[in-house]
Design a protein around this motif. Sequence first.
Motif, short mmCIF file in Angstrom:
data_model
loop_
_atom_site.label_atom_id
_atom_site.label_comp_id
_atom_site.label_asym_id
_atom_site.label_seq_id
_atom_site.Cartn_x
_atom_site.Cartn_y
_atom_site.Cartn_z
N ASP A 184 0.77 -1.24 0.02
CA ASP A 184 0.00 0.04 -0.08
C ASP A 184 0.81 1.22 0.08
O ASP A 184 0.41 2.32 -0.52
N LEU A 185 1.99 1.21 0.49
CA LEU A 185 3.07 2.32 0.71
C LEU A 185 4.53 1.95 0.28
O LEU A 185 4.67 0.53 0.46
N ILE A 186 5.00 2.61 -0.39
CA ILE A 186 6.43 2.63 -0.85
C ILE A 186 7.16 3.58 -0.09
O ILE A 186 6.87 4.91 -0.27
N PHE A 187 8.42 3.27 0.75
CA PHE A 187 9.15 4.39 1.44
C PHE A 187 10.50 4.25 0.75
O PHE A 187 11.20 2.97 0.88
N LEU A 188 11.12 5.46 0.20
CA LEU A 188 12.48 5.50 -0.40
C LEU A 188 13.50 6.07 0.39
O LEU A 188 13.62 7.14 0.76
N ALA A 189 14.43 5.01 0.84
CA ALA A 189 15.46 5.72 1.57
C ALA A 189 16.66 5.82 0.64
O ALA A 189 17.70 5.53 1.11
#
Length: 303
Positions: free
Chosen positions: A238-243
């Motif tokens: 549902d969510l993508i977090f880009l580090a």
Amino acid sequence: MLTAAVAATALLLGGCAGGTDEPAATAPSGSAAYPVTAGGVTLERRPERIVSLAPTATEMLFAIGAGPQVTAVDDQSTYPADAPKSELSGFKPNAEAIAAKNPDLVVLSDDLNKIVDQLTKLKIPVLLAPAAKTLDDTYRQIDELGALTGNGDEAAALTERMRTQIDKIVKSVPARSAPLSYYYELDPTLYSVTSSTFIGSIFSMFGLKNVADPADPDGAKSGYPQLSPEALIKANPDLIFLADTNCCKQSPATVKARTGWSAITAVQKDQIVALDDDIASRWGPRVVDLVQSVADSVAKVPS
């Protein structure tokens, strides 16, 4: 692009360049009575020539008011901006180069090249502050640095403030009937983190489901598995977090352009979050900012 080993090491050493404009901490009190023992280190007097070879430790030292005692930091310590950056490396520590700074305390996050033994033989006190696995580890390291540097009161105030802020942020996000799933990207080759890592523990506070967990169920990959595009698309987070926005120039736009990713819910609904690499990879005082970023992102997703 980072390999698994490099990605994990980058997290251990505290990330790459970047930062925010958070104000510097107040001056140290210097009221502690010596000798002091903390973190397995005993100091006979207040250290005035501290060398930090870990970006997270550097942030902690300045946040508790020990900045004036820090005389040199490693080449990756980018925050705060006035930290005395040097040519010293935390990735390839050199005992002679460190000793040349005449330190009365060295802070490391990892014992690469057996640097602790080398410095100990030179009678240089060393505090090893490894990558945190939980927030309690963060608080403990801050308290240890406070005790050793004579800034115990400042350290205690900082950890209490962090606890209060994080608790308030987490409670501000309404509970959901069904948990949201997420993918946390370390680099464009799809290395990620599982719930067993420090980062994973932050997301777990919001009841989020980590799509990387099945890729390392027994911890054989130390919580840093590499996912396949097929598995990730099938997991449909549902969510993508880009580090990897600073190190690897990734963004919501580059993610949307990836082959097959248009089928992922996070892509379809513009629920891709670009994080600051440094804040996302360090476990110091600015973890509060990371918690806030996660809270804001979760709150934006319709129930």
